[in-house]
Design a protein around this motif. Structure first.
Motif, PDB file in Angstrom:
ATOM      1  N   LYS A 122       0.826  -1.209   0.000  1.00 52.41           N
ATOM      2  CA  LYS A 122       0.000   0.000   0.000  1.00 52.41           C
ATOM      3  C   LYS A 122       0.858   1.256   0.000  1.00 52.41           C
ATOM      4  N   ASN A 123       1.946   1.236   0.768  1.00 53.58           N
ATOM      5  CA  ASN A 123       2.839   2.394   0.768  1.00 53.58           C
ATOM      6  C   ASN A 123       3.556   2.552  -0.563  1.00 53.58           C
ATOM      7  N   TYR A 124       3.943   1.439  -1.177  1.00 48.83           N
ATOM      8  CA  TYR A 124       4.588   1.504  -2.490  1.00 48.83           C
ATOM      9  C   TYR A 124       3.636   2.118  -3.517  1.00 48.83           C
ATOM     10  N   GLN A 125       2.378   1.760  -3.435  1.00 51.09           N
ATOM     11  CA  GLN A 125       1.391   2.293  -4.383  1.00 51.09           C
ATOM     12  C   GLN A 125       1.278   3.813  -4.289  1.00 51.09           C
ATOM     13  N   THR A 126       1.548   4.380  -3.130  1.00 47.90           N
ATOM     14  CA  THR A 126       1.479   5.841  -3.005  1.00 47.90           C
ATOM     15  C   THR A 126       2.631   6.518  -3.744  1.00 47.90           C
ATOM     16  N   ILE A 127       3.691   5.765  -4.028  1.00 51.83           N
ATOM     17  CA  ILE A 127       4.867   6.324  -4.700  1.00 51.83           C
ATOM     18  C   ILE A 127       4.735   6.261  -6.225  1.00 51.83           C
ATOM     19  N   ILE A 128       4.007   5.283  -6.719  1.00 51.48           N
ATOM     20  CA  ILE A 128       3.899   5.067  -8.172  1.00 51.48           C
ATOM     21  C   ILE A 128       3.531   6.340  -8.948  1.00 51.48           C
ATOM     22  N   PRO A 129       2.532   7.102  -8.521  1.00 50.61           N
ATOM     23  CA  PRO A 129       2.142   8.261  -9.342  1.00 50.61           C
ATOM     24  C   PRO A 129       2.983   9.518  -9.136  1.00 50.61           C
ATOM     25  N   THR A 130       4.075   9.446  -8.398  1.00 49.39           N
ATOM     26  CA  THR A 130       4.824  10.668  -8.086  1.00 49.39           C
ATOM     27  C   THR A 130       5.827  11.035  -9.170  1.00 49.39           C
ATOM     28  N   SER A 131       6.042  12.329  -9.304  1.00 51.98           N
ATOM     29  CA  SER A 131       7.069  12.793 -10.239  1.00 51.98           C
ATOM     30  C   SER A 131       8.465  12.479  -9.709  1.00 51.98           C
ATOM     31  N   ASP A 132       8.615  12.392  -8.387  1.00 53.34           N
ATOM     32  CA  ASP A 132       9.906  12.018  -7.825  1.00 53.34           C
ATOM     33  C   ASP A 132      10.324  10.616  -8.280  1.00 53.34           C
ATOM     34  N   ARG A 133       9.372   9.695  -8.347  1.00 55.09           N
ATOM     35  CA  ARG A 133       9.701   8.339  -8.812  1.00 55.09           C
ATOM     36  C   ARG A 133      10.197   8.389 -10.254  1.00 55.09           C
ATOM     37  N   LEU A 134       9.519   9.142 -11.093  1.00 55.26           N
ATOM     38  CA  LEU A 134       9.931   9.257 -12.495  1.00 55.26           C
ATOM     39  C   LEU A 134      11.311   9.911 -12.598  1.00 55.26           C
ATOM     40  N   GLU A 135      11.553  10.917 -11.771  1.00 52.45           N
ATOM     41  CA  GLU A 135      12.859  11.586 -11.750  1.00 52.45           C
ATOM     42  C   GLU A 135      13.947  10.624 -11.306  1.00 52.45           C
TER      43      GLU A 135
ATOM     44  N   LEU B 279      14.023   7.321 -11.549  1.00 53.56           N
ATOM     45  CA  LEU B 279      14.274   6.340 -12.611  1.00 53.56           C
ATOM     46  C   LEU B 279      15.027   6.961 -13.781  1.00 53.56           C
ATOM     47  N   ALA B 280      14.652   8.191 -14.153  1.00 48.70           N
ATOM     48  CA  ALA B 280      15.340   8.878 -15.257  1.00 48.70           C
ATOM     49  C   ALA B 280      16.799   9.157 -14.881  1.00 48.70           C
ATOM     50  N   ALA B 281      17.032   9.605 -13.664  1.00 49.87           N
ATOM     51  CA  ALA B 281      18.398   9.901 -13.218  1.00 49.87           C
ATOM     52  C   ALA B 281      19.243   8.630 -13.227  1.00 49.87           C
ATOM     53  N   PHE B 282      18.674   7.520 -12.798  1.00 51.36           N
ATOM     54  CA  PHE B 282      19.393   6.241 -12.819  1.00 51.36           C
ATOM     55  C   PHE B 282      19.753   5.863 -14.256  1.00 51.36           C
ATOM     56  N   ARG B 283      18.776   5.972 -15.135  1.00 49.83           N
ATOM     57  CA  ARG B 283      18.979   5.619 -16.541  1.00 49.83           C
ATOM     58  C   ARG B 283      20.037   6.523 -17.193  1.00 49.83           C
ATOM     59  N   GLU B 284      20.019   7.797 -16.824  1.00 48.57           N
ATOM     60  CA  GLU B 284      20.929   8.784 -17.423  1.00 48.57           C
ATOM     61  C   GLU B 284      22.243   8.921 -16.652  1.00 48.57           C
TER      62      GLU B 284
ATOM     63  N   ARG C 168      22.970  10.146 -13.645  1.00 50.69           N
ATOM     64  CA  ARG C 168      23.150  11.464 -13.038  1.00 50.69           C
ATOM     65  C   ARG C 168      22.460  11.477 -11.680  1.00 50.69           C
ATOM     66  N   ALA C 169      22.760  12.487 -10.897  1.00 45.36           N
ATOM     67  CA  ALA C 169      22.118  12.634  -9.584  1.00 45.36           C
ATOM     68  C   ALA C 169      20.691  13.127  -9.775  1.00 45.36           C
ATOM     69  N   PRO C 170      19.754  12.559  -9.044  1.00 46.16           N
ATOM     70  CA  PRO C 170      18.362  13.020  -9.178  1.00 46.16           C
ATOM     71  C   PRO C 170      18.126  14.336  -8.448  1.00 46.16           C
ATOM     72  N   THR C 171      17.117  15.058  -8.885  1.00 43.23           N
ATOM     73  CA  THR C 171      16.663  16.275  -8.214  1.00 43.23           C
ATOM     74  C   THR C 171      15.219  16.048  -7.792  1.00 43.23           C
ATOM     75  N   PHE C 172      15.032  15.740  -6.532  1.00 38.26           N
ATOM     76  CA  PHE C 172      13.686  15.446  -6.029  1.00 38.26           C
ATOM     77  C   PHE C 172      13.002  16.705  -5.554  1.00 38.26           C
ATOM     78  N   LYS C 173      11.692  16.740  -5.732  1.00 37.09           N
ATOM     79  CA  LYS C 173      10.902  17.918  -5.346  1.00 37.09           C
ATOM     80  C   LYS C 173       9.822  17.586  -4.319  1.00 37.09           C
ATOM     81  N   GLY C 174       9.737  16.329  -3.919  1.00 37.48           N
ATOM     82  CA  GLY C 174       8.702  15.978  -2.955  1.00 37.48           C
ATOM     83  C   GLY C 174       7.314  15.963  -3.546  1.00 37.48           C
ATOM     84  N   LYS C 175       7.251  15.664  -4.846  1.00 38.71           N
ATOM     85  CA  LYS C 175       5.949  15.629  -5.544  1.00 38.71           C
ATOM     86  C   LYS C 175       5.808  14.339  -6.303  1.00 38.71           C
TER      87      LYS C 175
END
Length: 137
Positions: A108-121, A123-128, A130-137
């Motif tokens: 249930k807690n993992y599901q709250t993370i799925i729709p976040t822009s931080d999760r996408l950031e 994953l993108a940072a890992f793929r690229e 580079r260090a991620p820039t999280f915004k808490g969103k």
């Protein structure tokens, strides 16, 4: 803990028992036998023994606790704040439950993370690479 720190639940020396969950939490943390001895005898232990027992996670020179705490806080702050919060909820809510119940809380807690822009950031940072820039969103 600083190398000069001492720990103990010494209330029995005052003819009372440890409050705030001391008789419940300490045995779970260090085992019933050690907790009984510490509580029944009002024994104080030094920092290295507390480290050995698992009461403290880090043992540093006297006066170094603030530096170590800051290092840990900075390491946590580099991570996705929503993920850290969800992990904290999962651990706190699930650690005393059956594994299957704890896994449900984690899901249930993992599901709250799925729709976040931080999760996408993240994953993108890992793929690229580079260090991620999280915004808490």
């Amino acid at each position: 803990a600083g190398s000069n720190a001492t720990f103990g639940l010494t209330e029995t020396s005052l003819a009372i028992i440890p409050g705030a969950g001391g008789t419940v939490r300490l045995p779970r943390l260090i085992g019933a036998a050690r907790a009984k001895e510490m509580i029944y005898t009002a024994q104080k232990i030094d920092a290295s023994t507390a480290y050995e027992y698992g009461i403290v996670q880090h043992l540093v020179e006297a006066g170094g606790t603030e530096i170590k705490a800051t290092e840990i806080a900075q390491a946590i702050a580099r991570n996705g704040p929503l993920a850290v919060r969800a992990a904290k909820r999962s651990i706190q809510s699930g650690m005393d439950l059956k594994i299957s119940e704890g896994m449900e809380i984690e899901r249930k807690n993992y599901q709250t993370i799925i729709p976040t822009s931080d999760r996408l950031e993240g994953l993108a940072a890992f793929r690229e690479k580079r260090a991620p820039t999280f915004k808490g969103k």
